[in-house]
Design a protein around this motif. Structure first.
Motif, mmCIF file in Angstrom:
data_model
loop_
_atom_site.group_PDB
_atom_site.id
_atom_site.type_symbol
_atom_site.label_atom_id
_atom_site.label_comp_id
_atom_site.label_asym_id
_atom_site.label_seq_id
_atom_site.Cartn_x
_atom_site.Cartn_y
_atom_site.Cartn_z
ATOM 1 N N PRO A 355 6.149 -10.858 12.858
ATOM 2 C CA PRO A 355 7.398 -10.103 13.031
ATOM 3 C C PRO A 355 7.773 -9.223 11.846
ATOM 4 N N LYS A 356 7.273 -9.503 10.651
ATOM 5 C CA LYS A 356 7.641 -8.700 9.480
ATOM 6 C C LYS A 356 6.630 -7.586 9.193
ATOM 7 N N ALA A 357 5.546 -7.537 9.934
ATOM 8 C CA ALA A 357 4.496 -6.557 9.661
ATOM 9 C C ALA A 357 4.862 -5.178 10.215
ATOM 10 N N LYS A 358 4.457 -4.144 9.501
ATOM 11 C CA LYS A 358 4.515 -2.791 10.045
ATOM 12 C C LYS A 358 3.282 -2.602 10.919
ATOM 13 N N ILE A 359 3.482 -2.079 12.117
ATOM 14 C CA ILE A 359 2.378 -1.906 13.063
ATOM 15 C C ILE A 359 2.018 -0.427 13.155
ATOM 16 N N ILE A 360 0.828 -0.111 12.699
ATOM 17 C CA ILE A 360 0.323 1.259 12.697
ATOM 18 C C ILE A 360 -0.723 1.356 13.805
ATOM 19 N N VAL A 361 -0.473 2.212 14.787
ATOM 20 C CA VAL A 361 -1.360 2.354 15.935
ATOM 21 C C VAL A 361 -2.181 3.630 15.814
ATOM 22 N N MET A 362 -3.490 3.491 15.946
ATOM 23 C CA MET A 362 -4.385 4.630 16.104
ATOM 24 C C MET A 362 -4.827 4.640 17.566
ATOM 25 N N PHE A 363 -4.765 5.789 18.198
ATOM 26 C CA PHE A 363 -5.042 5.823 19.640
ATOM 27 C C PHE A 363 -5.926 7.009 19.994
ATOM 28 N N GLU A 364 -6.919 6.711 20.861
ATOM 29 C CA GLU A 364 -7.781 7.765 21.381
ATOM 30 C C GLU A 364 -7.457 8.000 22.849
ATOM 31 N N ILE A 365 -7.014 9.199 23.173
ATOM 32 C CA ILE A 365 -6.788 9.597 24.563
ATOM 33 C C ILE A 365 -8.169 9.851 25.167
ATOM 34 N N GLU A 366 -8.701 8.882 25.934
ATOM 35 C CA GLU A 366 -10.078 9.037 26.401
ATOM 36 C C GLU A 366 -10.316 8.601 27.848
ATOM 37 N N SER A 367 -9.474 7.758 28.406
ATOM 38 C CA SER A 367 -9.727 7.294 29.767
ATOM 39 C C SER A 367 -9.331 8.373 30.774
ATOM 40 N N SER A 434 -8.146 7.834 6.858
ATOM 41 C CA SER A 434 -7.519 7.910 5.532
ATOM 42 C C SER A 434 -6.009 7.798 5.642
ATOM 43 N N ALA A 435 -5.430 8.463 6.636
ATOM 44 C CA ALA A 435 -3.976 8.427 6.822
ATOM 45 C C ALA A 435 -3.504 7.025 7.158
ATOM 46 N N ALA A 436 -4.227 6.329 8.042
ATOM 47 C CA ALA A 436 -3.839 4.968 8.407
ATOM 48 C C ALA A 436 -3.892 4.046 7.205
ATOM 49 N N ALA A 437 -4.962 4.155 6.428
ATOM 50 C CA ALA A 437 -5.104 3.299 5.244
ATOM 51 C C ALA A 437 -3.999 3.568 4.233
ATOM 52 N N ALA A 438 -3.618 4.841 4.073
ATOM 53 C CA ALA A 438 -2.588 5.203 3.101
ATOM 54 C C ALA A 438 -1.205 4.687 3.502
ATOM 55 N N LEU A 439 -0.976 4.552 4.805
ATOM 56 C CA LEU A 439 0.333 4.119 5.303
ATOM 57 C C LEU A 439 0.544 2.613 5.186
ATOM 58 N N ALA A 440 -0.540 1.860 5.127
ATOM 59 C CA ALA A 440 -0.443 0.401 5.213
ATOM 60 C C ALA A 440 -0.167 -0.250 3.868
ATOM 61 N N LYS A 441 0.609 -1.320 3.925
ATOM 62 C CA LYS A 441 0.911 -2.150 2.769
ATOM 63 C C LYS A 441 0.456 -3.581 3.080
ATOM 64 N N PRO A 442 0.300 -4.437 2.075
ATOM 65 C CA PRO A 442 -0.077 -5.824 2.337
ATOM 66 C C PRO A 442 0.819 -6.469 3.394
ATOM 67 N N GLY A 443 0.201 -7.138 4.347
ATOM 68 C CA GLY A 443 0.931 -7.779 5.431
ATOM 69 C C GLY A 443 1.009 -6.948 6.692
ATOM 70 N N ASP A 444 0.627 -5.662 6.615
ATOM 71 C CA ASP A 444 0.715 -4.780 7.772
ATOM 72 C C ASP A 444 -0.506 -4.905 8.675
ATOM 73 N N ILE A 445 -0.383 -4.316 9.879
ATOM 74 C CA ILE A 445 -1.456 -4.334 10.872
ATOM 75 C C ILE A 445 -1.796 -2.900 11.269
ATOM 76 N N ILE A 446 -3.068 -2.568 11.231
ATOM 77 C CA ILE A 446 -3.559 -1.293 11.755
ATOM 78 C C ILE A 446 -4.401 -1.618 12.977
ATOM 79 N N VAL A 447 -3.996 -1.118 14.140
ATOM 80 C CA VAL A 447 -4.733 -1.416 15.369
ATOM 81 C C VAL A 447 -5.212 -0.116 16.000
ATOM 82 N N GLY A 448 -6.507 -0.042 16.233
ATOM 83 C CA GLY A 448 -7.103 1.110 16.901
ATOM 84 C C GLY A 448 -7.327 0.797 18.363
ATOM 85 N N MET A 449 -6.788 1.638 19.254
ATOM 86 C CA MET A 449 -6.864 1.390 20.692
ATOM 87 C C MET A 449 -7.706 2.459 21.369
ATOM 88 N N SER A 450 -8.720 2.016 22.102
ATOM 89 C CA SER A 450 -9.589 2.930 22.838
ATOM 90 C C SER A 450 -10.470 2.122 23.765
#
Length: 468
Positions: A355-367, A434-450
């Motif tokens: 609940p305390k994590a920042k959620i950074i979503v990477m998304f590919e419009i592909e389907s 690079s942008a996703a990595a720069a935005l994240a701090k310890p405890g955060d989640i980066i999720v790539g959806m495709s």
């Protein structure tokens, strides 16, 4: 001694590679073809199975003299290899027909259908049966981590299969799941999807209604008690309709307790407590999948004292909330979500877990659906539940989709921004990582959806995080 020679067209697909593996394990000589050498993990799987892949598609690929050709639904009528098959005297089948004719008559098929959750629920049922020593066959549209492979030819009485409503082949435009001879079935949910072949929700409801009607009389047909569309499609079914849910339905999960690692609950049938279970998966949608799997085994009387331990030992599926790595306490995940509902449910699950994590979503419009405007507004609402959204350039397909039918990326980003979540399109994958990595701090989640490999963006993010 070989049972014969079979050629698999479109062998690099998840389902087609599984079909190839089943034929191989059943004693056939198997070869296949695709447009190019399949990329991992399917390419590695085929290599491990000793199945050679000819590419690109061409008539000469059939010169080795197969006794049977199995045609994937990715193959179009104008494909040179398809033209050669039709003009030859070689028997050919769609892959659902091949499964029905060569595998389902010897085992009872458990078919898991629905817009969402098919892969997870199918994998769960297969694992729960296998852990209890019941050795099921299975075919699933992903790779369950417990098995490390997307298929198995077992000696038990059940064949567990993911039932897809998508069309079957260029010569059969009906849905795949109508071929699967279900002896038991689940319809996890019903929503509009596959906008490239279904005109509207009514068209989707019709094929699910047709599916419900082929489930035999008195055979278990499971639906969530909360899904109005699912209830509509089973209204005229002869099967034994069984409802399930969280504190609703004939079968219920009660006393639900969440933590960052999963969920614990008691399973009830009406007012009878059946057992206490713990699932290692996060998210309300996954709890529904777990309930469905447990209920199916109870309805089939395929339950031993090992069932609770079997569930606890489930390791998930690749590309379904799969943790690709953790660097500097930043978690990088891979997920298959490509429908607004799946996007929203995945983000909700991560909120419950951290609940305390920042959620950074990477998304590919592909389907085929996500590339269209049909879910323009729904995608905006779903992505707005994240903290940051990064889109790459929409995936181009040779389908000549008119510009006016394509999703408007500028408008989508603007609508997400208006809802209070920052969203931007970054065409270059390296820049996006690079942008996703720069935005994240310890405890955060980066999720790539495709639904694809997303240009290996997860590995690129992990490399950027490791650079500091």
């Amino acid at each position: 001694m070989s049972k014969g020679k079979v050629h698999i067209m479109g062998v690099g697909g998840v389902a087609m590679s599984a079909v190839a593996g089943l034929f191989k394990k059943a004693g056939w000589e198997v070869r296949g073809s695709d447009q190019a050498m399949p990329y991992p993990p399917m390419g590695d799987l085929l290599t491990d199975l000793g199945i050679s892949v000819m590419h690109p598609y061409q008539a000469e690929n059939l010169d080795w003299g197969p006794d049977l050709v199995v045609v994937g639904n990715v193959i179009r009528r104008i494909n040179p290899e398809a033209v050669a098959v039709v003009e030859s005297k070689i028997p050919y089948l769609s892959f659902p027909e091949a499964l029905r004719e060569h595998f389902f008559h010897d085992q009872q098929s458990i078919v898991v259908a629905g817009t969402h959750g098919k892969t997870t629920t199918t994998s769960l049922i297969a694992h729960l049966l296998a852990f209890q020593g019941l050795d099921p066959s299975f075919l699933v549209g992903g790779i369950p981590v417990n098995f490390g492979i997307n298929h198995h030819l077992g000696k038990g009485k059940y064949f567990v299969i993911e039932g897809d409503e998508y069309d079957t082949a260029f010569f059969d435009k009906g849905p795949k799941f109508l071929h699967y001879l279900p002896k038991a079935a689940i319809i996890n949910n019903v929503e509009f999807d596959h906008a490239d072949i279904f005109a509207n929700l009514d068209a989707v409801l019709k094929v699910f209604t047709d599916f419900a009607r082929i489930v035999p009389r008195k055979a278990p047909l499971l639906i969530p008690d909360s899904d109005t569309n699912a209830k509509m499609v089973v209204a005229d079914a002869d099967a034994k309709v069984v409802t399930f849910g969280i504190e609703r339905g004939i079968w219920q999960a009660r006393d639900v307790q969440w933590d960052g690692l999963g969920v614990a609950f008691n399973l009830f049938c009406k007012d009878l407590k059946v057992g206490t279970f713990s699932s290692p998966m996060i998210g309300i949608h996954n709890l529904h999948n777990v309930i469905a799997a447990l209920v199916m085994l109870h309805e089939l009387d395929a339950v031993t004292p090992k069932l609770a331990l079997a569930l606890e030992s489930f390791k998930g599926i690749k590309k379904r909330q799969e943790i690709k790595g953790v660097v500097n306490q930043i978690t990088v995940m891979d997920d298959f979500a490509h429908h607004p509902t799946a996007v929203r449910q995945t983000i909700e699950a991560l909120r419950i877990a951290k609940p305390k994590a920042k959620i950074i979503v990477m998304f590919e419009i592909e389907s085929n659906t996500s590339r269209r405007k049909v879910f323009q507004n729904e995608f905006a609402k779903a992505f707005a539940t994240a903290d940051q959204v990064l889109f790459c350039r929409p995936y181009e397909k040779p389908d000549n989709l008119p510009l006016e039918e394509r999703i408007d990326m500028d408008q989508l980003c603007a609508d997400i921004q208006s809802a209070g979540t920052n969203a931007v399109m970054i065409p270059d994958i390296g820049d996006l990582a690079s942008a996703a990595a720069a935005l994240a701090k310890p405890g955060d989640i980066i999720v790539g959806m495709s639904g694809r490999n997303f240009h290996n963006v997860h590995d690129k993010v992990l490399a950027k995080l490791a650079e500091g």
